[in-house]
Design a protein around this motif. Structure first.
Motif, PDB file in Angstrom:
ATOM      1  N   GLY A 153      31.396  28.553  12.654  1.00 16.44           N
ATOM      2  CA  GLY A 153      30.560  27.371  13.049  1.00 16.44           C
ATOM      3  C   GLY A 153      29.466  28.016  13.880  1.00 16.44           C
ATOM      4  N   MET A 154      29.837  29.161  14.854  1.00 19.97           N
ATOM      5  CA  MET A 154      28.517  30.016  15.473  1.00 19.97           C
ATOM      6  C   MET A 154      27.548  30.405  14.444  1.00 19.97           C
ATOM      7  SD  MET A 154      29.290  29.118  18.711  1.00 19.97           S
ATOM      8  CE  MET A 154      27.595  30.018  19.003  1.00 19.97           C
TER       9      MET A 154
ATOM     10  N   LEU B 224      26.721  29.305  11.591  1.00 16.68           N
ATOM     11  CA  LEU B 224      25.904  28.020  11.105  1.00 16.68           C
ATOM     12  C   LEU B 224      24.997  27.618  12.150  1.00 16.68           C
ATOM     13  CD1 LEU B 224      25.576  25.443   9.240  1.00 16.68           C
ATOM     14  CD2 LEU B 224      27.267  24.416  10.903  1.00 16.68           C
ATOM     15  N   PHE B 225      25.530  27.825  13.450  1.00 11.66           N
ATOM     16  CA  PHE B 225      24.619  27.266  14.644  1.00 11.66           C
ATOM     17  C   PHE B 225      23.341  28.441  14.671  1.00 11.66           C
ATOM     18  CE2 PHE B 225      26.916  24.233  17.348  1.00 11.66           C
ATOM     19  CZ  PHE B 225      27.243  23.496  16.237  1.00 11.66           C
TER      20      PHE B 225
ATOM     21  N   ILE C 278      31.776  22.302  19.626  1.00  9.50           N
ATOM     22  CA  ILE C 278      31.249  21.584  18.240  1.00  9.50           C
ATOM     23  C   ILE C 278      31.090  22.658  17.145  1.00  9.50           C
ATOM     24  CG2 ILE C 278      29.310  20.470  17.465  1.00  9.50           C
ATOM     25  CD1 ILE C 278      29.374  19.235  20.084  1.00  9.50           C
ATOM     26  N   ALA C 279      30.867  23.948  17.553  1.00  6.19           N
ATOM     27  CA  ALA C 279      31.130  24.805  16.798  1.00  6.19           C
ATOM     28  C   ALA C 279      32.364  24.963  15.918  1.00  6.19           C
ATOM     29  CB  ALA C 279      30.519  26.501  17.128  1.00  6.19           C
ATOM     30  N   PHE C 280      33.227  25.384  16.840  1.00  5.72           N
ATOM     31  CA  PHE C 280      34.580  25.425  16.219  1.00  5.72           C
ATOM     32  C   PHE C 280      35.020  24.119  15.534  1.00  5.72           C
ATOM     33  CE2 PHE C 280      38.940  23.714  17.647  1.00  5.72           C
ATOM     34  CZ  PHE C 280      39.578  24.724  16.532  1.00  5.72           C
TER      35      PHE C 280
ATOM     36  N   GLU D  85      33.062  22.344  13.854  1.00  4.16           N
ATOM     37  CA  GLU D  85      32.289  22.241  12.423  1.00  4.16           C
ATOM     38  C   GLU D  85      32.912  23.513  11.690  1.00  4.16           C
ATOM     39  OE1 GLU D  85      31.152  19.451  12.194  1.00  4.16           O
ATOM     40  OE2 GLU D  85      29.112  20.106  11.584  1.00  4.16           O
ATOM     41  N   GLY D  86      33.462  24.355  12.149  1.00  5.01           N
ATOM     42  CA  GLY D  86      34.214  25.395  11.509  1.00  5.01           C
ATOM     43  C   GLY D  86      35.480  24.955  10.964  1.00  5.01           C
TER      44      GLY D  86
END
Lengths: 199, 199, 199, 199
Positions: C165-166, C168-169, D160-162, D164-165
């Motif tokens: 996710g990170m 991606l960010f 939110i990163a988590f 999305e992952g």
DNA sequence: CATGAATGAGTTTTCATTCAT
DNA sequence: GATGAATGAAAACTCATTCAT
């Protein structure tokens, strides 16, 4: 003949264009763009009206066969062949066949091309088989008036094989052998051969 | 026949490979690599032994024709056909032709392919014309013993046209029509037809 | 290591070229010619070494994964991570992962592209699953030293999900959020979180 | 609210159709005709309502985002989340997010597709950034009740990163990892993690 | 508004041929 | 002689876009 959809008109135009192309090149070397050019339309169009190059070929075959068949049937009716005596009917039909089909050089070329495609393409082969079936059956009906059905079929197939062989020779040996003379010669004797075979 | 150069050996191997290829695919879809693979040589070699793909085809045609011709001539000599009476000679030759050529399905397929190529290729057409010339002449010599030369030629061409038509049908209508029966039927009557036509 | 075949060399060059292409365009818009141009070879070559565009992609994926894996393993060995105490090992591995993978922008971009392809392509999806399996398992081994296997797997998967996710960010929100700070922050606390979860 | 123009109605129908298309194929392989067919309108119309294929995508993105946002806001109001204590609000919001967004497989697929498009398309990227901004800010407001703004933002982004992952994993590793268990596990601990980070 | 015919640029792929080694 | 790498022209087919009706 009433109204036809634009799709039908275009498809027939494309078939007609393919016909002209096949007088110049084999189907395998005829490109989609060749056909499009001959038809005077954009090559993308061909894929709008047909899914693939093979589909064009299949449509084309149906179209050619339909034309020949309808031409024959119209002539057949107009001459009342059904009501004629055996000798007259046979002579007339053979004459039509040799003049309009066997010795039609464009058609002869076309069929040699189709034979070859049929060698490796089952759908085309089926269509070709249908044509020969119809043709042999038609002639067998006439011959059958003077002989039994089995022999009539056999003689019909043999006659058409002979005519297809002559058609091939008319293309391959044009100018080297008197194709027309050979055909005339046999047209005159086929009646005798048929009757001879009754015995 | 004594020693042949490596080049000749290889060329024949390649022709033989093309033969096998043509039983599977039309020439236009047979690639140089297909032939090379079938021949068990590197595809680059094909261009060492032949200038182009077309040259392979031309060599192949000569090779096929030579084989058929030499096969026929050997058989012809071994049976002393030259010294046989007309009826016997005719029967023998027709029998050889139908069995070894007309009803040889591989050969029939091959010739349909060649016909098609000849349509658009003058060199191939010339080779094909040579073959039919030789064939018609050969049969005409036998028929000529019972009739005049002109008629003999005409009858010979007609007979071979019929056989080529039957060859076509043996491929296209296999299983649908009794090809063998038709040929047997006519083998038995051709003598009569020939004599009939003298009159 | 030692000699590699020309085929291998070329295939890798092509993979490398695709890598550079994917930094500019999605795979779907990258043409065979684009890749060829980037590789400095003729586009026909790509079809000499690969059967199709998809085959190039699959080779490329294996190549990227192999490089990352071998890079990691080499580093892992050189640091003797296996012999380090839990805290040290965890810190080292996370640090390697975030610096070399999560925050490697080219790799991040690449993986977003791969995710998308995997959505509709089973082979690619399988390869991606293999990568995540290997990655999660690797981290789970380290975490497992302080907790039971099931929880270790769960925590490992969660950690990697967070890192992805990170990643991606880092691409999508570059410059808008202090990605590095967030990662530092968590690198420092993950040990605590892991231990907390034991209870 | 109230009357919408036919244009708007049609545009939304088209967006809805694109949504269904994207569950089957990537945008790059979805054709204008695919969308038109799915929407039940003539493909020419798509160019009447939108300048280009890309415009459809951009409209579609706004539409999807608006739907999600309005859904969330409606829910948020109906539950009076604003007036709830920190723990309750956090739990509720996370629960809504994971159930309605993270574990909504259609949405997850869709977002992977959007991420990829955003990689190479600035306009799409901007829209995506807006979404993540809004989402992170929203969560940060809740978290901010227990910590300072900077840390709240950081924790919100990380959460939110988590998620999305995990959303990615729910698509890529479906059936291979207990995605729901992992999310449950963390939903229960995130509060602790947040409070822990205050120190 | 609506239709579907038409365009043409662009894509993957094939393959005969050449040529360095 | 032999190999297989390399070239590039040409093929079928796709599709966003335009536009006459």
């Amino acid at each position: 003949m009433g109204r036809r959809s634009l799709k039908n008109i275009r498809q027939e135009e494309i078939a007609r264009a393919l016909y002209r192309c096949l007088l110049k090149k084999p189907f395998s070397k005829t490109t989609i763009k060749d056909i499009a050019k001959e038809a005077g339309v954009n090559h993308g169009m061909l894929h709008y009206y047909f899914k693939s190059k093979e589909e064009i070929l299949l449509y084309f075959l149906d179209w050619v066969v339909a034309i020949q068949l309808s031409g024959f049937r119209q002539w057949y009716k107009s001459r009342h062949v059904d009501n004629l005596p055996f000798e007259k009917a046979l002579t007339l039909v053979l004459n039509y066949t040799t003049k309009k089909i066997t010795l039609n050089e464009d058609l002869a070329k076309l069929f040699i091309e189709i034979w070859e495609i049929a060698l490796y393409n089952k759908t085309v082969k089926k269509k070709l088989q249908y044509v020969y079936h119809a043709w042999i059956d038609q002639l067998a009906i006439i011959i059958g008036k003077e002989t039994n059905e089995k022999i009539a079929n056999l003689l019909s197939a043999a006659t058409i094989a002979f005519l297809e062989g002559m058609s091939l020779f008319s293309i391959m040996l044009r100018g080297k052998y008197p194709i027309n003379t050979i055909i005339d010669y046999f047209e005159k004797r086929i009646e005798t051969i048929i009757k001879m075979n009754i015995m």
